[in-house]
Write a protein that holds these residues in place. Structure first.
Motif, PDB file in Angstrom:
ATOM      1  N   GLU A   1      11.401  -5.107  -2.205  1.00 64.04           N
ATOM      2  CA  GLU A   1      11.444  -4.995  -3.672  1.00 64.04           C
ATOM      3  C   GLU A   1      11.210  -3.540  -4.102  1.00 64.04           C
ATOM      4  OE1 GLU A   1       8.794  -7.622  -5.686  1.00 64.04           O
ATOM      5  OE2 GLU A   1       9.556  -9.408  -4.660  1.00 64.04           O
ATOM      6  N   HIS A   2      10.240  -2.895  -3.472  1.00 66.20           N
ATOM      7  CA  HIS A   2       9.918  -1.509  -3.832  1.00 66.20           C
ATOM      8  C   HIS A   2      11.112  -0.587  -3.578  1.00 66.20           C
ATOM      9  CE1 HIS A   2       7.597   2.192  -4.257  1.00 66.20           C
ATOM     10  NE2 HIS A   2       8.146   2.592  -3.114  1.00 66.20           N
TER      11      HIS A   2
ATOM     12  N   VAL B   1       0.861  -1.184   0.000  1.00 64.98           N
ATOM     13  CA  VAL B   1       0.000   0.000   0.000  1.00 64.98           C
ATOM     14  C   VAL B   1       0.899   1.236   0.000  1.00 64.98           C
ATOM     15  CG1 VAL B   1      -1.814   1.273   1.195  1.00 64.98           C
ATOM     16  CG2 VAL B   1      -1.802  -1.235   1.270  1.00 64.98           C
ATOM     17  N   LEU B   2       0.737   2.063  -1.044  1.00 65.73           N
ATOM     18  CA  LEU B   2       1.550   3.269  -1.205  1.00 65.73           C
ATOM     19  C   LEU B   2       0.665   4.501  -1.137  1.00 65.73           C
ATOM     20  CD1 LEU B   2       3.636   2.089  -4.303  1.00 65.73           C
ATOM     21  CD2 LEU B   2       4.313   1.940  -1.917  1.00 65.73           C
TER      22      LEU B   2
ATOM     23  N   GLU C   1       4.358   2.807   8.291  1.00 65.95           N
ATOM     24  CA  GLU C   1       4.276   4.180   8.824  1.00 65.95           C
ATOM     25  C   GLU C   1       4.743   4.191  10.278  1.00 65.95           C
ATOM     26  OE1 GLU C   1       3.005   8.342   8.613  1.00 65.95           O
ATOM     27  OE2 GLU C   1       3.664   6.811   7.195  1.00 65.95           O
ATOM     28  N   LYS C   2       4.370   3.157  11.029  1.00 62.39           N
ATOM     29  CA  LYS C   2       4.826   3.033  12.425  1.00 62.39           C
ATOM     30  C   LYS C   2       6.342   2.837  12.466  1.00 62.39           C
ATOM     31  CE  LYS C   2       4.372   0.018  16.470  1.00 62.39           C
ATOM     32  NZ  LYS C   2       3.531  -1.003  17.144  1.00 62.39           N
TER      33      LYS C   2
ATOM     34  N   THR D   1       5.036   6.921  -1.090  1.00 62.13           N
ATOM     35  CA  THR D   1       5.494   6.570   0.253  1.00 62.13           C
ATOM     36  C   THR D   1       4.873   5.247   0.669  1.00 62.13           C
ATOM     37  OG1 THR D   1       5.588   8.924   0.808  1.00 62.13           O
ATOM     38  CG2 THR D   1       5.634   7.372   2.641  1.00 62.13           C
ATOM     39  N   VAL D   2       5.699   4.332   1.169  1.00 63.12           N
ATOM     40  CA  VAL D   2       5.186   3.039   1.619  1.00 63.12           C
ATOM     41  C   VAL D   2       4.431   3.224   2.933  1.00 63.12           C
ATOM     42  CG1 VAL D   2       5.800   0.717   2.404  1.00 63.12           C
ATOM     43  CG2 VAL D   2       7.031   1.748   0.491  1.00 63.12           C
TER      44      VAL D   2
END
Length: 925
Positions: free
Chosen positions: A455-456, A419-420, A865-866, A444-445
Motif C-alpha cells: 500500500e505504501h 515502520v518507516l 531493509e534485508k 524509507t520502509v
C-alpha cells in the motif's frame, strides 16, 4: 573452503593440507555450551560459520557468567591446550555454528612444525602481554591535534622504498619539470612535486589507474611509509596545489637515475603501479578515517559506508545507522604487539571494530581467553551499559536516539504494521544564509506487514516518472520471500479500485496498480506460466482494465502493453486457466549391479516422486533409497524424501543410485565416474588459446543468461521453502567447478615435463583472454584450478615456467585475494561495462552473508531493509546482463573448439588428483 576462512587465508598450502587431514567438522545449534570455564581443554577450534559468545564468571557459579565478547567467522580459540591450563571462559553458540576442531595431540604437532606460520593465530605470542595502561595517543583523544598522530609504519618497507624510487626515476626521465624548486609566500621549497600534478601523471601511466581517488590512495601509501613527505608534515595526501617531496630528494645531493635504470624502468613502473593499486584502497580508507568528522566530504562518507557494508559486526544495523557511523568513526593504529587498549574493570568509552590484525582478550589470572580477528568488534556492551563519558559514546548514543526519533510507526490495534525511517531529501537555505532547514522528507520502509508495504509503495509511486523506482523494484523482486504469488494476486486485485467516485483519484490509483502489475510480470517472466493462480489473475485483471478503458479513455494508453503481456503468458485468452506441464527431463538412475533405468520427471521433482517413478519402471514394491554416490565411492548421501531438483545438484561425476536399505553399503561407483585416464593434450594443443577462451565465454554466457533472478533468491533462502527449482543456477555453478577440475585434470594427466610447462602457459593465456572477454567466472575458475595443491606443488614444472608467465599468474592471483572482502576483484569489476560474466560464487557469498546476518522478520514484520540489501546484489546480475553478448565466428575450426569446451571430461576426486601429482613429481626429500 578453508582458504576462504580468515584464520587460514595466509597459511601455506602444505599446512592447510595437514589441517584438512586432522581436522573434524562440528555443527552446533544455538545455545549449545561447547565447554565451561575451568574445564581442561582437549581441542582447538576455528569458526567456519555462525558465532559464539565468550562468557566469564568471577565466581564458581556458571550462572554468574557475563558475555565479554563474541567470536565470529574466522576466529580461532582454545589454544590453552598447548600447556594444559584450564579453560579461561565458557563458550556458548550464539546461533547455528559450524566449527573446525583439531584434537590436542594433532594441534601440538602442527604447532611444533609450523609455529612461525601459525603464530598469527595466537598473536601476541601465547600467554604474553605487555603490562601498562591504555594508550593515550593524541590520535584518539584530540581532534585538533589529529595531524600529529603516529603512522602505522615506523620504517618504510623494502617494497615501498623500491616503489618510491621507481616512481621518482620515472618522473625524472619522463617529466623532469615536475620535480623542481618551488616558491610560495616568499619561501622556497626544494625539489618538490605538486599533489595535483602527481595524480595527473600517474593516471597517464597506466590503464589500471582509472580514477583520481584511486591515484590519491596510491600516493597515500608512500606518504604513510615516509617515502613521500608533505613539506609541512601533513599526514594526508591531497589532490591539490600542495608540495610533496620524495625521500631521496630530502638529501642535499640526491642521486639521479642512471641510463640503465631509465631504460629498464617501464616494466618495473607497471609492476609498481599494480602493487600500489592493490594497497592503495586501504591507505585511502585510513586517510579518510583520520579526518575530523566535520571535515569529511560526501565522497569520504561513501567510502567509509561501503567498507561498513562488509563488516559482519554491523550487518544487523540499518543503512541509516551505518551512514551515521561513517560520520563519527575514527582510526586507531597500534603497530606494537602487546599494546593494551583498555584494562579489565575500566569504564567503557569506545566501541572497536578490527580492520586489520588481531586482538587478544585477557582476563586477570587466566591469560588469553580468545583472539579476535579482522571484522570482529568489542567494547559495545560496556559502551551501552556504562554512563557516557567520552565523545565516542555520545556519538554512539546520539545515533541510536536520532534513529529512533526519525522512526515513524504506523499502528493498527496497538500493533506496528509499518515502520518507516524519515530522512531529509533536500536542503533549503534561509534568506539570511545562516540556517538550513529540510524542505522535504523521504520515508524509507524498514519493516512492515506485506500488505501495508505494498500500500505504501502504491501511494508513493510517481506516475510522471518513467524510471523504475528502486524501492518498488525491491518489493517486486523480493516479495516471494514473504508473500508468494498465490497470496499476492488477490491483494493486487483488491488494490485495483472499482468505485468510480472522485474519478481523478480513482484513475491515478488504477494506473498505479496497472504499472505495478506490468513490472511484476516482467520480473517473473516465464515463471508465471507454471502458476495457475497467477495466470488466472492476469486474465481477470486484463478483463477489468479493458472494461474500465471503455469508460475511462485515460487508461487506454496502458492497455496495449498489458494485452501483449497477457497474450504471451496466457495463449488464447481463455477464461479457463491453462494447466501447463512443468519442464520435464530424462534421467538415468542406477542400481547396485550398475544397470540403470531411464525415467521422465519434472526438473523440480521431489526425491519421493523420483523413487516412485523408478519403482514403477522396475516393478519393485520394496522400500527404496535414493543415493547420491560420488566418484570417491565412500561418499554416499542418502537423499531426503522432500528434497527437490536433485539432478542439477549432483557433483561433476556424481550419479544417482536406487537400492533397498540393506544394499546401501555394497554400492560402488561406476567406472565412468573415475573420469579420464589420459589427457586431451593431442587436440587441446592444436586449438588457439583465444578460440578456447571465446567459445568458453559463449557457452558460459548461455548458462548465465538462463539464470533467473529469482533463482538467486531461492538459492539464498533455501529452494525447499519455495518448492522451486534452481536448475539454471546449479548448472552455472557446476560449470565453475568443472573448469577448475578440467585445468587440474589436464595438468595431472600430462606425463612429460616440457608439455606440462606448455600447458601451464596455455592455461594462463586462456585466463588472460577470458579476462579480456569479461568472463570473470571462467577466469577465476582457471586460476583457482592452477592454485589447487595438486598443481601448485609441481615445483619442477613451475620452475621452468618463463618469468613473463609467472608475472601474469601473480597478477591474476592478486585479483583473487580474498582480503578486505575481495576488494581487488570488486575494484576491477567496478570499471567494467556490460556484458559481464561475474564471479558467481562471490555474489552467492554476498547474499548468504546478508541472509545469515539479518533476520527475515522483526517482531513479526518483514525486515524490508534485508530485502533491499539482497535485491541490490541481484541487481548486479541484472546490470551484468543489461547488454547482450554478441558471438562472432573467430576461426575456421571453431566447431571443434565449441564441441570440446562443452564436453569436458574431468577427474573430480581430489585424492586421485593428488596421487597423480605425486607420481609426476614425487615429494623431494
Amino acid at each position: 573452503r578453508l582458504k576462504c576462512v580468515k584464520a587460514f587465508e595466509r597459511f601455506h598450502p602444505s599446512l592447510l593440507q595437514q589441517i584438512c587431514l586432522c581436522g573434524f567438522y562440528e555443527c552446533l545449534e544455538k545455545g549449545i555450551t561447547l565447554y565451561r570455564q575451568g574445564d581442561i581443554g582437549t581441542s582447538w577450534y576455528a569458526v567456519i560459520s555462525g558465532s559464539l559468545d565468550v562468557k566469564v564468571s568471577e565466581t564458581a557459579n556458571h550462572q554468574d557468567a557475563v558475555t565479554i565478547c563474541t567470536l565470529g567467522i574466522g576466529t580461532a580459540f582454545g589454544e590453552s591446550i598447548l600447556d594444559n591450563t584450564p579453560r579461561h571462559a565458557t563458550i556458548v553458540t550464539r546461533e547455528f555454528s559450524e566449527l573446525l576442531r583439531i584434537d590436542q595431540r594433532e594441534f601440538k604437532s602442527l604447532w611444533e612444525k609450523y609455529r612461525q606460520c601459525m603464530a598469527g593465530l595466537l598473536a601476541p605470542p601465547y600467554g604474553v602481554m605487555e603490562s601498562g595502561g591504555r594508550s593515550t595517543d593524541s590520535e584518539y583523544k584530540n581532534y585538533s591535534d589529529i595531524r600529529n598522530v603516529h603512522l602505522p609504519y615506523n620504517v618504510p618497507s623494502e617494497k615501498i622504498l623500491r616503489a618510491g624510487k621507481v616512481l621518482r626515476d620515472a618522473i625524472l626521465s619522463r617529466a623532469p619539470h615536475m620535480i623542481r624548486d618551488r616558491k610560495y609566500h616568499l619561501k622556497t621549497y626544494r625539489q618538490c612535486c605538486v599533489g595535483t600534478e602527481l595524480v595527473d601523471w600517474q593516471m597517464q601511466q597506466s590503464s589500471s589507474v582509472y580514477s583520481r581517488i584511486q591515484a590519491v590512495g596510491m600516493w597515500q601509501v608512500l606518504l604513510e611509509e615516509g617515502v613521500l613527505n608533505h613539506v609541512d608534515q601533513e599526514l594526508t595526501f591531497q589532490d591539490k596545489y600542495l608540495f610533496y617531496r620524495f625521500l631521496e630528494d630530502e638529501q642535499e645531493d640526491a642521486p639521479l637515475p642512471t641510463e640503465e635504470e631509465t631504460r629498464e624502468s617501464d616494466e618495473e613502473l607497471q609492476d609498481t603501479l599494480l602493487l600500489l593499486s592493490q594497497v592503495g584502497p586501504d591507505a585511502h580508507m585510513r586517510m579518510v578515517l583520520r579526518k575530523h568528522p566535520g571535515q569529511r566530504a560526501a565522497d569520504d562518507l561513501e567510502i567509509i559506508y561501503e567498507e561498513l557494508l562488509h563488516i559482519k559486526a554491523l550487518s544487523h544495523l540499518s543503512t541509516t545507522v551505518k551512514k551515521e557511523l561513517a560520520g563519527v568513526l575514527i582510526f586507531e593504529s597500534h603497530a606494537k604487539a602487546g599494546t593494551v587498549l583498555f584494562n579489565q574493570g575500566e569504564e567503557g568509552t569506545s566501541w572497536y571494530i578490527i580492520l586489520k590484525g588481531s586482538v587478544n582478550v585477557v582476563i586477570y589470572g587466566k591469560g588469553v581467553v580468545c583472539t579476535l580477528h579482522e571484522g570482529d568488534d568489542f567494547g559495545k556492551l560496556a559502551l551501552v551499559n556504562d554512563a557516557p563519558r567520552a565523545a565516542s559514546i555520545e556519538d554512539f548514543n546520539r545515533i541510536l536516539r536520532d534513529v529512533e526519533a526519525n522512526t515513524v510507526r504506523l499502528k493498527e490495534h496497538d500493533q506496528d504494521v509499518l515502520v518507516l525511517e524519515k530522512s531529509p531529501s533536500s536542503i533549503q537555505t534561509s534568506t539570511h544564509g545562516t540556517t538550513t532547514t529540510p524542505s522535504h522528507y523521504k520515508y524509507t520502509v524498514m519493516s512492515g506487514a506485506p500488505e501495508k508495504i505494498l500500500e505504501h509503495f502504491l501511494e508513493m509511486m510517481r506516475l510522471d516518472s518513467h524510471l523504475n523506482e528502486s524501492a518498488l523494484d525491491d518489493f517486486v523482486l523480493m516479495h516471494c520471500v514473504f508473500i508468494p504469488n498465490s497470496q499476492l494476486c488477490p491483494v493486487l486485485m483488491a488494490q485495483y479500485p472499482f468505485k468510480q467516485e472522485r474519478l481523478d483519484y480513482t484513475l491515478n490509483n488504477k494506473r498505479r496498480v496497472i504499472r505495478l502489475v506490468l513490472q511484476w510480470a516482467s520480473v517473473h517472466g516465464d515463471h508465471l506460466q507454471e502458476e495457475d493462480a497467477s495466470l488466472a489473475f492476469l486474465e481477470e485483471f486484463f478483463v477489468s482494465v479493458s472494461d474500465d478503458a471503455s469508460v475511462i479513455p485515460a487508461l487506454k494508453d496502458q492497455l496495449p502493453e498489458l494485452e501483449k503481456l497477457v497474450k504471451n503468458s496466457v495463449p488464447g485468452l481463455t477464461v479457463t486457466p491453462i494447466v501447463l506441464c512443468p519442464h520435464a527431463v530424462l534421467f538415468k538412475v542406477y542400481c547396485s549391479d550398475h544397470t540403470y533405468t531411464t525415467i521422465r520427471v519434472t526438473v523440480a521433482a521431489s526425491v519421493r516422486e523420483v523413487i516412485s517413478a523408478v519403482a514403477d519402471k522396475l516393478g519393485s514394491a520394496e522400500d527404496l533409497l535414493l543415493v547420491n554416490l560420488s566418484s570417491a565411492g565412500g561418499e554416499k548421501v542418502v537423499l531426503k524424501p522432500n528434497d527437490i531438483s536433485i539432478f542439477s545438484t549432483l557433483s561433476i561425476n556424481g550419479r544417482l543410485f536406487v537400492c533397498p536399505r540393506d544394499q546401501l553399503d555394497s554400492l560402488t561407483p561406476l567406472p565412468e565416474q573415475e573420469g579420464p585416464s589420459t589427457g586431451s593434450l593431442g587436440s587441446f594443443e592444436l586449438m588457439s588459446s583465444k578460440d578456447l577462451a571465446y567459445q568458453m565465454t559463449v557457452y558460459d554466457w548461455e548458462l548465465f543468461h538462463c539464470v533467473h533472478e529469482h533463482e538467486l533468491i531461492y538459492h539464498t533462502f533455501g529452494r525447499q521453502n519455495f518448492k522451486k527449482t534452481t536448475a539454471n543456477m546449479d548448472l552455472f555453478l557446476r560449470r565453475f567447478n568443472e573448469i577448475q577440475l578440467w585445468v587440474i585434470t589436464e595438468i595431472c594427466l600430462c606425463a612429460q615435463l616440457s608439455k606440462r610447462v606448455q600447458m601451464l602457459k596455455k592455461f594462463i593465456k586462456i585466463a588472460a583472454h577470458c579476462k579480456e572477454y569479461k568472463n570473470l567466472n571462467s577466469f577465476f575458475a582457471i586460476i583457482m584450478g592452477m592454485s589447487n595443491p595438486a598443481v601448485s606443488r609441481l615445483s619442477q614444472t613451475w620452475e621452468k615456467l618463463p618469468s613473463k608467465f609467472k608475472k601474469f599468474y601473480s597478477e591474476f592471483e592478486s585479483l583473487m585475494d580474498p582480503s578486505r572482502n575481495h576488494r581487488a576483484y570488486r575494484l576491477t569489476v567496478a570499471k567494467l561495462d556490460p556484458p559481464i560474466i561475474p564471479f558467481m560464487p562471490l555474489l552467492i557469498k554476498d547474499m548468504t552473508f546478508t541472509h545469515d546476518g539479518n533476520k527475515t522478520f522483526i517482531d513479526s514484520l518483514v525486515n524490508f531493509e534485508k530485502m533491499r540489501m539482497i535485491a541490490n546484489t541481484v541487481r548486479i546480475v541484472r546490470y551484468c546482463r543489461s547488454l547482450p553478448f554478441e558471438p562472432s565466428q573467430t576461426s575456421k575450426n571453431h566447431p571443434d573448439v565449441r564441441s570440446y569446451v562443452r564436453q569436458l571430461t574431468v577427474i573430480d576426486n581430489q585424492r586421485t588428483l593428488s596421487q597423480l601429482s605425486h607420481r609426476l613429481e614425487p615429494r623431494r626429500t
